[in-house]
Structure formats: C-alpha cells, structure tokens
Design a protein around this motif. Structure first.
Motif, PDB file in Angstrom:
ATOM      1  N   TYR A   1      10.031 -13.834   4.078  1.00  0.00           N
ATOM      2  CA  TYR A   1       8.748 -13.509   3.457  1.00  0.00           C
ATOM      3  C   TYR A   1       8.877 -12.320   2.518  1.00  0.00           C
ATOM      4  O   TYR A   1       9.828 -11.541   2.595  1.00  0.00           O
ATOM      5  CB  TYR A   1       7.690 -13.193   4.527  1.00  0.00           C
ATOM      6  N   GLN A   2       7.908 -12.230   1.613  1.00  0.00           N
ATOM      7  CA  GLN A   2       7.716 -11.050   0.782  1.00  0.00           C
ATOM      8  C   GLN A   2       6.254 -10.654   0.868  1.00  0.00           C
ATOM      9  O   GLN A   2       5.379 -11.506   1.023  1.00  0.00           O
ATOM     10  CB  GLN A   2       8.107 -11.328  -0.673  1.00  0.00           C
ATOM     11  N   ALA A   3       5.984  -9.359   0.775  1.00  0.00           N
ATOM     12  CA  ALA A   3       4.612  -8.879   0.928  1.00  0.00           C
ATOM     13  C   ALA A   3       4.460  -7.547   0.206  1.00  0.00           C
ATOM     14  O   ALA A   3       5.437  -6.867  -0.102  1.00  0.00           O
ATOM     15  CB  ALA A   3       4.263  -8.704   2.409  1.00  0.00           C
ATOM     16  N   THR A   4       3.214  -7.192  -0.079  1.00  0.00           N
ATOM     17  CA  THR A   4       2.905  -5.840  -0.543  1.00  0.00           C
ATOM     18  C   THR A   4       2.171  -5.128   0.581  1.00  0.00           C
ATOM     19  O   THR A   4       1.293  -5.699   1.233  1.00  0.00           O
ATOM     20  CB  THR A   4       2.027  -5.847  -1.811  1.00  0.00           C
ATOM     21  N   VAL A   5       2.544  -3.883   0.824  1.00  0.00           N
ATOM     22  CA  VAL A   5       1.977  -3.096   1.914  1.00  0.00           C
ATOM     23  C   VAL A   5       1.374  -1.830   1.322  1.00  0.00           C
ATOM     24  O   VAL A   5       2.053  -1.073   0.633  1.00  0.00           O
ATOM     25  CB  VAL A   5       3.046  -2.739   2.967  1.00  0.00           C
ATOM     26  N   THR A   6       0.088  -1.610   1.598  1.00  0.00           N
ATOM     27  CA  THR A   6      -0.617  -0.431   1.092  1.00  0.00           C
ATOM     28  C   THR A   6      -1.032   0.441   2.263  1.00  0.00           C
ATOM     29  O   THR A   6      -1.632  -0.049   3.231  1.00  0.00           O
ATOM     30  CB  THR A   6      -1.857  -0.835   0.286  1.00  0.00           C
ATOM     31  N   VAL A   7      -0.713   1.720   2.181  1.00  0.00           N
ATOM     32  CA  VAL A   7      -1.091   2.683   3.209  1.00  0.00           C
ATOM     33  C   VAL A   7      -1.940   3.764   2.559  1.00  0.00           C
ATOM     34  O   VAL A   7      -1.469   4.485   1.679  1.00  0.00           O
ATOM     35  CB  VAL A   7       0.145   3.324   3.875  1.00  0.00           C
ATOM     36  N   GLY A   8      -3.220   3.843   2.966  1.00  0.00           N
ATOM     37  CA  GLY A   8      -4.120   4.857   2.424  1.00  0.00           C
ATOM     38  C   GLY A   8      -4.248   4.757   0.920  1.00  0.00           C
ATOM     39  O   GLY A   8      -4.461   3.687   0.366  1.00  0.00           O
ATOM     40  N   GLU A   9      -4.060   5.893   0.241  1.00  0.00           N
ATOM     41  CA  GLU A   9      -4.189   5.959  -1.214  1.00  0.00           C
ATOM     42  C   GLU A   9      -2.849   5.796  -1.928  1.00  0.00           C
ATOM     43  O   GLU A   9      -2.776   5.939  -3.145  1.00  0.00           O
ATOM     44  CB  GLU A   9      -4.820   7.311  -1.615  1.00  0.00           C
ATOM     45  N   GLU A  10      -1.806   5.501  -1.170  1.00  0.00           N
ATOM     46  CA  GLU A  10      -0.489   5.359  -1.783  1.00  0.00           C
ATOM     47  C   GLU A  10      -0.400   4.093  -2.631  1.00  0.00           C
ATOM     48  O   GLU A  10      -1.172   3.155  -2.458  1.00  0.00           O
ATOM     49  CB  GLU A  10       0.591   5.318  -0.689  1.00  0.00           C
ATOM     50  N   GLU A  11       0.583   4.090  -3.539  1.00  0.00           N
ATOM     51  CA  GLU A  11       0.854   2.892  -4.333  1.00  0.00           C
ATOM     52  C   GLU A  11       1.317   1.769  -3.403  1.00  0.00           C
ATOM     53  O   GLU A  11       2.008   2.033  -2.413  1.00  0.00           O
ATOM     54  CB  GLU A  11       1.944   3.182  -5.362  1.00  0.00           C
ATOM     55  N   PRO A  12       0.957   0.520  -3.660  1.00  0.00           N
ATOM     56  CA  PRO A  12       1.448  -0.579  -2.827  1.00  0.00           C
ATOM     57  C   PRO A  12       2.963  -0.705  -2.935  1.00  0.00           C
ATOM     58  O   PRO A  12       3.534  -0.583  -4.012  1.00  0.00           O
ATOM     59  CB  PRO A  12       0.739  -1.811  -3.396  1.00  0.00           C
ATOM     60  N   ALA A  13       3.603  -0.939  -1.793  1.00  0.00           N
ATOM     61  CA  ALA A  13       5.053  -1.087  -1.743  1.00  0.00           C
ATOM     62  C   ALA A  13       5.406  -2.542  -1.494  1.00  0.00           C
ATOM     63  O   ALA A  13       4.777  -3.210  -0.683  1.00  0.00           O
ATOM     64  CB  ALA A  13       5.645  -0.212  -0.638  1.00  0.00           C
ATOM     65  N   ARG A  14       6.400  -3.039  -2.207  1.00  0.00           N
ATOM     66  CA  ARG A  14       6.869  -4.406  -2.005  1.00  0.00           C
ATOM     67  C   ARG A  14       7.890  -4.424  -0.876  1.00  0.00           C
ATOM     68  O   ARG A  14       8.828  -3.627  -0.866  1.00  0.00           O
ATOM     69  CB  ARG A  14       7.498  -4.948  -3.285  1.00  0.00           C
ATOM     70  N   GLN A  15       7.702  -5.336   0.054  1.00  0.00           N
ATOM     71  CA  GLN A  15       8.615  -5.468   1.167  1.00  0.00           C
ATOM     72  C   GLN A  15       9.101  -6.904   1.302  1.00  0.00           C
ATOM     73  O   GLN A  15       8.439  -7.834   0.849  1.00  0.00           O
ATOM     74  CB  GLN A  15       7.947  -5.028   2.481  1.00  0.00           C
ATOM     75  N   TYR A  16      10.259  -7.057   1.919  1.00  0.00           N
ATOM     76  CA  TYR A  16      10.790  -8.379   2.241  1.00  0.00           C
ATOM     77  C   TYR A  16      11.173  -8.382   3.715  1.00  0.00           C
ATOM     78  O   TYR A  16      11.319  -7.332   4.346  1.00  0.00           O
ATOM     79  CB  TYR A  16      12.032  -8.697   1.393  1.00  0.00           C
ATOM     80  N   GLY A  17      11.312  -9.565   4.277  1.00  0.00           N
ATOM     81  CA  GLY A  17      11.733  -9.631   5.666  1.00  0.00           C
ATOM     82  C   GLY A  17      12.181 -11.024   6.050  1.00  0.00           C
ATOM     83  O   GLY A  17      11.898 -12.008   5.369  1.00  0.00           O
TER      84      GLY A  17
END
Length: 281
Positions: free
Chosen positions: A75-91
């Motif tokens: 999978y690939q996903a974007t993860v957003t925490v609070g006001e931070e820029e969204p981070a792209r992740q894979y797994g």
C-alpha cells in the motif's frame, strides 16, 4: 470467513481512527515483526509501545493505493499529523493465518507541490489506480469475445499503460506464469480490434494503450509498476516538472519522486532514454 490481507488492512485503518490500541495490537502474532525505515520492532509488547505513540499523535491516514496477492498487501498512503505537511508512506503486510506476521513500512519524500524539502525536489503526482485482478479465461483459447472486454477493463483502469504490462496482468489473472508468444498473439489481436473499434488508442510509435479520448500522458505515482513499466513519456514529463521545480540531477530526482533508492544499471539506461525525450520536447 477467513481474513484477507485487504480486510486486515481495512480493519487496521478503522482501529487507528478509533484509537483502539489493544485491538490494534491483537492484529499481530505474538512474535510479529514490524520493520520501520529506522528500526525493527519485535513482539506485541514493543508493538504496543509503538502504536500507543502513533495513536497519541492522532494521525489522519488517506490510502492512495493498495494491492493484494495471496497473503501479501502492498500500500501507499499520505499521513497527516496536526498542522504538519502530509507525509507519503508505503508499506507491506504479510499474513500468517489470519494475523499479521510481518509489516514493513517507510516514508517517501513529503509532497509539496514542487518545493524543496530537506534538499529534495518534489512534485505532486496523481495517485495510480491499479486494475483489480480477477479470474479471467485463458487467452490461448478464450476467443475474442472474452478477451476484449477484460483487456479494455485493464486499459480503462491503468491507462496510459504499456501493452506489455496489460498483457502480463491478463496472463497472471488467468493463472499463467509467463507471457508467451502463444498467449501474446490473441492479446495483440484483441488490442488491434479495440483500436479499430475506437475503444482504445495507441500512442504513435510505441505500444502505450489508453482509453479513447483520454490524455496521452498522466504523471502518476509509481504504484505497483516496476520502473520500466512506466511509459517513457510519463517519466519524461515528470523530469520536465522536476527540472522546473529546480532539480538538476533528473534521474536521481525521478527515483526520489517514486520512492526508489537503488540506481541499477537497468534503471540508469531507462532514465537516460527518458531524459533524451524530455530534452527533445
């Protein structure tokens, strides 16, 4: 009903959204391994600590692609925490029975619309929509009436797509191991008929297929494709956008954009061809 990799993954996302720590940990075997980009995490006690920290950050997760096969899910996903820029992740999840045995995860560069983050040039990419594989008839004896609709379905989902990739997806779904010349012939014939009927279009001078009336080039995430399965003009357009955003070492910038690390000889040759196309345009 037995769990599938996708059902386990979907439950994983629901449990994270609901902040259900113990239920989340119970998805894993007692001796499970979670391999992050920075360290390995062994066993449920360590997993509990990891997920407690994750849930405390209240992440918002948006899945951009997920492909399963047998006991695996990528999978690939974007993860957003609070006001931070969204981070792209894979797994990648690996099941043993109905629980997770191995889980590999890491981060891509942050999407920033073409800005510079930590010295890396990034541009926005469209999500890649993969064809959902299903049982299909053997192309060697199925007949044109059976092959054409499936091939059109693949092109509709993934176009622009290399004909070679489309044929391999079909053969794999039919239970075949390799794209032989015997299997290729009816698939090529189906492509010819679909093109003549105006259902699909083929890029001039190459075997890149797309649904009729759609753009010739779409710059997308790598998704489940190998690097050399990306149409050359798509990579060339990505290079042009990266160059406009300030990148100078375009082959390396492409690998960064796709979340790839190793510059193999094969990748170097392919990206050199793409750079020639990019410079000529």
């Amino acid at each position: 009903m037995s769990n599938t990799p996708r059902s386990v993954f979907d439950r994983q996302l629901r449990l994270i959204a609901a902040n259900e720590l113990e239920a989340l940990v119970s998805q894993y075997h007692d001796d499970a391994l979670l391999l992050r980009g920075d360290r390995p995490i062994y066993g449920r006690d360590a997993l509990r600590e990891h997920f407690a920290a994750l849930l405390a950050s209240a992440p918002a997760i948006e899945v951009t692609s997920a492909v399963e096969a047998q006991d695996l899910l990528s999978y690939q996903a974007t993860v957003t925490v609070g006001e931070e820029e969204p981070a792209r992740q894979y797994g990648v999840l690996v099941l043993r029975g109905e629980q997770i045995d191995r889980h590999v995860t890491g981060a891509f560069p942050v999407l920033s619309g073409g800005g510079r983050k930590g010295g890396t040039i990034t541009v926005d990419l469209e999500p890649y929509t993969a064809w959902t594989s299903r049982a299909v008839p053997d192309p060697r004896n199925a007949g044109r009436e059976a092959i054409g609709p499936v091939l059109l379905e693949i092109v509709d989902a993934e176009g622009p797509i290399l004909a070679e990739r489309a044929y391999r997806l079909y053969v794999k779904a039919s239970g075949g191991k390799a794209l032989t010349s015997i299997a290729r012939a009816p698939l090529s014939g189906a492509t010819f008929r679909l093109t003549n009927a105006g259902a699909i279009e083929m890029e001039e001078g190459s075997e890149v297929l797309r649904p009729a009336g759609t753009p010739e080039v779409r710059v997308r995430e790598l998704g489940p494709r190998a690097l050399d399965e990306v149409p050359l003009r798509e990579v060339a357009e990505l290079m042009r956008r990266l160059r406009a955003a300030g990148a100078t070492e375009l082959p390396r910038a492409v690998l960064d954009a796709y979340g790839l690390v190793r510059m193999t000889a094969k990748a170097e040759d392919f990206l050199a061809q793409a750079q020639i196309v990019a410079e000529e345009a």
